[in-house]
Design a protein around this motif. Structure first.
Motif, PDB file in Angstrom:
ATOM      1  N   MET B  25       5.724   4.507   3.139  1.00 28.85           N
ATOM      2  CA  MET B  25       6.630   6.131   2.522  1.00 28.85           C
ATOM      3  C   MET B  25       5.897   6.584   2.662  1.00 28.85           C
ATOM      4  N   ALA B  50       9.627   7.612  -6.419  1.00 29.19           N
ATOM      5  CA  ALA B  50      10.000   6.192  -6.259  1.00 29.19           C
ATOM      6  C   ALA B  50       8.200   5.223  -6.809  1.00 29.19           C
ATOM      7  N   LEU B 178      13.651   2.541  -3.882  1.00 33.11           N
ATOM      8  CA  LEU B 178      13.260   3.182  -2.762  1.00 33.11           C
ATOM      9  C   LEU B 178      14.373   4.023  -2.269  1.00 33.11           C
ATOM     10  N   LEU B 206      14.459   6.917   5.282  1.00 33.47           N
ATOM     11  CA  LEU B 206      14.708   5.476   4.022  1.00 33.47           C
ATOM     12  C   LEU B 206      14.572   4.272   5.420  1.00 33.47           C
TER      13      LEU B 206
END
Lengths: 491, 337
Positions: B25, B50, B178, B206
């Motif tokens: 991430m 997140a 996510l 993403l």
């Protein structure tokens, strides 16, 4: 560039310029003269270049760290993990010396086992007046609760770690017995495996007794004293958990023996049998190699607040459904107050003269001894009877005036808590120091394994005081370790 | 196997998976914020959201610094007070590995311990400041190494399947989380309009976080929120999709249940089946739009509950004693003696 110039000097052998410092040395009789029985192996080691040696030393340290071969220091709650400093120069023991030592160790372990069976049974040795009853009953390691309980095959000390020193006259003498949960054997095995990796050729040529079968021997010994048939026996190593200083060893032994590693909370007692909680339900355990102290083993019988033990364990033991190794109550035999009587135990139970000497010991509880100790405090080492790991010790020759004074006061008020021994000059072994190879003091802890028969691991743990002149080899106080090579008989 | 050991195995891989997800991430975000059209404030904050760490971060550092990439990274990677920081998760993974050292392979142990030593000895931190790209690269490789050694060096027996179960459920939860955060950040898109460039950048980020970009385009899909969501939830063959993870988790659960002849894990199996049924009947229609958040919440909560149920079914230390008490005649059952 300096280093380059130095390289042009004639190649330096590992032991060049090494001289014993007055104490007896494990490898050398005098500068340049190894003991005859070690000449061959010393010559092999001599070929090693010092700079090369230092690099391998770093490699060894990194290997231990990476492998998590560590112990935690007691003072930190969550434990900083430290590696046990390792010195690459092996400590050698000649075949003949070892053979004699081995006999002495078997004899001593046998007598101690007999004593424990007796003291928790008929107490013949007390009846015979060889050991004062009061001394036994006052001893903190004596557990009256287990008196009268049958010991499977008469074994109490399944694993003993007997600490030895080599005296000035060359004889090994016993400094203390560790009969409760002696640790350190994993370092013996890990040290050996590192040495074999770093010096394969030298190791092979040196012809050293193997230590690789320790786990197999231990497992066989444990199976031999199981309450059920060996093939049906489930063995478990009981550990206090990952924050215990010796956790690495517990895990190591479980892995090597291929048995379960359990914590107290993994077990429970039902129907006077011990069960381990598994994902498929309860499974019975028959032999517990426990590395948890007596007082924490069963909150039903000993310390109620213990979360490390198993409630009802002692009841299961009393009914003969589980073997506990080492047995409960061994502390009475390795207590410092009992130590002076071990030679008498050998004579009483075996009808033999002790093969191993030990250090003369003054019992401060006795008025005559106490008077002598108080008078000679500066020359003696005073030890707390319940102390371990080098704590609670007063070394006369190096103590300050204030420390001696405090000690004298302690002796006056709590004499029964102390014993005193003369300072024992003991042997050195060549050790890598910041200024080359230098003599450092070493002790030796061999491991004696007893099932239906007794076996001694060749060698054992050599601990070394890394500070010049120091007598303290404990890992908690700046000690390190060495691989111990018991040399095979010349072919 | 010992229940506690099974639980440690389960958590060892959950922590590793979480750590991998956090690292991915942050790494992706670092390059995303370089593109001007994405507001750094929203993108760094999204990371905090997140990982569920926004409230404690704000409490610690104040709300005005949620866009401070350095601070957020430091918090998510190095902060020892933050139990969800990467260094803490690797520490926990390593602690679990250490307590089951006799169960995992030497190779696995060396890999986990090596990673932990690198992160905690100062070497990792120096690398992080000097050469961040290399730092993340190495982190990823080491985590992957642990995963590969898990598959390649131990018996695929009970312990392995508890590890795999932990890894897959954690991964399914992370993917759902996510996606939910992104969806929340961007809001429901107008079905009439195509996605804006900002939205496109976010969806791409993403996909990259989940290393699913190439897979997405190989399926011939066109980039949109709906397509990404559909892909990440339902794509059978995508290793990080919710469906993929749940299908395989069901295999592992069935495997570990066999050891108790199916006596244990009945509820867990039913809950997992329920989650899978939901995915099956839900062939895409409800998957995007206003209902997506509800669907994802259902999944995230469902997976969390399932993990709790697995604990109750297999790891609970009081279970064995209850079983003994229930057994007829008071004699303990002779299972596996």
């Amino acid at each position: 560039m300096c280093a380059k110039h130095r390289r042009k000097d004639p190649p330096s052998g590992l032991f060049d310029g090494y001289a014993p410092d007055g104490a007896i040395d494990e490898l050398f009789e005098a500068e340049g003269t190894p003991h005859p029985a070690m000449e061959r192996v010393v010559a092999l080691l001599q070929q090693l270049d010092r700079s090369d040696f230092k690099q391998r030393q770093r490699l060894a340290d990194a290997t231990f760290r990476r492998g998590g071969v560590t112990f935690s220091v007691y003072s930190d709650r969550r434990g900083i993990e430290k590696t046990f400093p390792f010195d690459l120069i092996p400590r050698l023991i000649a075949a003949a010396d070892w053979a004699r030592l081995e006999r002495g160790l078997v004899q001593r372990a046998t007598a101690l086992n007999r004593f424990l069976e007796d003291v928790y049974g008929e107490q013949e040795i007390l009846e015979a007046g060889k050991i004062p009853r009061a001394l036994v009953e006052r001893c903190s390691g004596y557990v009256p609760e287990v008196r009268g309980l049958a010991r499977p095959h008469g074994v109490s000390v399944h694993v003993a770690g007997i600490d030895l020193l080599r005296r000035e006259d060359g004889e090994f003498v016993v400094l203390e017995d560790n009969l409760r949960v002696p640790s350190g054997v994993s370092y013996v095995l890990e040290n050996r495996s590192v040495m074999k990796r770093l010096f394969p050729l030298i190791f092979q040529l040196a012809r050293v007794e193997t230590v690789d079968d320790y786990a197999v021997r231990l497992r066989d010994a444990l199976l031999s004293v199981s309450p059920v048939d060996g093939t049906e026996t489930n063995v478990a190593v009981l550990t206090p958990g990952i924050y215990n200083s010796a956790y690495f060893e517990h895990s190591f032994l479980a892995r090597q023996m291929g048995c379960l590693l359990v914590e107290g909370r993994d077990l429970f007692v039902h129907d006077d049998r011990v069960w381990v909680k598994t994902t498929r339900g309860p499974v019975q355990v028959h032999v517990i190699y426990r590395r948890v102290d007596d007082l924490f083993l069963d909150p039903g019988m000993f310390r109620e607040d213990s979360v490390l033990g198993v409630r009802g364990l002692m009841q299961a033991y009393a009914k003969g459904h589980v073997t506990i190794a080492n047995a409960v109550g061994n502390g009475v035999a390795d207590d410092k107050a009992m130590y002076p009587y071990v030679p008498d135990m050998v004579r009483f139970y075996l009808g033999e003269e002790p093969l191993l000497g030990q250090v003369p010991t003054f019992r401060c509880a006795e008025p005559d001894d106490r008077a002598f100790v108080l008078k000679h405090l500066e020359e003696l080492v005073v030890k707390e009877v319940a102390g371990a790991g080098g704590y609670g010790m007063c070394v006369g020759p190096t103590a300050t005036k204030a420390q001696l004074k405090a000690m004298a006061k302690q002796l006056a008020t709590h004499p029964e808590d102390y014993i005193a021994q003369p300072v024992v000059e003991f042997s050195t072994c060549p050790t890598l120091s910041s200024r080359g190879v230098a003599p450092r003091r070493v002790d030796l802890r061999p491991y004696v394994v007893t099932g239906r028969s007794t076996w001694v691991l060749p060698g054992g743990l050599t601990r070394v005081a890394l500070k010049a002149g120091s007598y303290v080899v404990n890992s908690s106080q700046g000690g390190g370790s060495k691989d111990t090579w018991v040399l095979k008989e010349q072919a | 196997m010992i229940s506690r050991v099974a639980e440690n195995c389960f958590w060892l891989q959950r922590y590793m998976e979480r750590a991998a997800c956090t690292a991915g991430m942050i790494e992706v975000n670092l390059s995303t914020v370089l593109d001007m059209q994405v507001s750094p404030k929203e993108s760094w904050r999204a990371l905090l959201v997140a990982s569920g760490e926004e409230p404690s971060f704000v409490e610690r550092h104040g709300a005005e610094v949620v866009a401070d990439g350095e601070l957020v990274q430091d918090y998510l990677i190095w902060d020892r007070q933050n139990s969800a920081s990467l260094v803490q998760m690797i520490t926990m993974a390593r602690e679990n590995a250490r307590s089951v050292r006799e169960t995992i392979s030497l190779e696995m142990w060396l890999a986990v311990n090596g990673l932990w030593l690198w992160l905690t000895s100062g070497k990792g931190r120096r690398g992080f400041h000097k050469e961040p790209a290399e730092f993340y690269d190495r982190l990823r490789r080491e985590v992957e190494l642990v995963r590969a050694l898990t598959y390649g060096t131990i018996l695929h027996d009970e312990a392995f399947h508890f590890m795999r179960l932990g890894m897959l459920l954690e991964r399914a939860g992370q993917t759902a989380r996510l996606l939910d955060v992104k969806h929340h950040l961007l809001g429901p898109s107008d079905p009439g309009q195509g996605d804006s460039p900002v939205e496109v950048a976010h969806w791409l980020a993403l996909l990259r976080t989940l290393t699913a970009t190439e897979s997405f385009f190989k399926r011939g899909l066109t980039l949109s929120g709906a397509a990404v969501a559909h892909f990440l939830i339902l794509e059978r063959d995508l290793p990080r999709s919710v469906r993929h993870c749940l299908v395989r988790a069901a295999d592992s659960l069935a495997y570990v249940r066999e050891f108790s002849d199916g006596k244990r894990g009945r509820r867990s199996a039913a809950m997992l089946e329920h989650l899978r049924t939901r995915l099956r009947t839900d062939s895409g229609s409800r998957v995007f739009g206003a209902e997506l958040h509800d669907e994802l919440t259902f999944m995230i909560d469902g997976i969390a509950n399932l993990c709790e149920q697995i604990r109750a079914d297999f790891f609970d230390p009081t279970l064995a004693e209850q079983e003994v008490d229930r057994a007829a005649g008071g004699r303990a059952p002779g299972v596996g003696q």
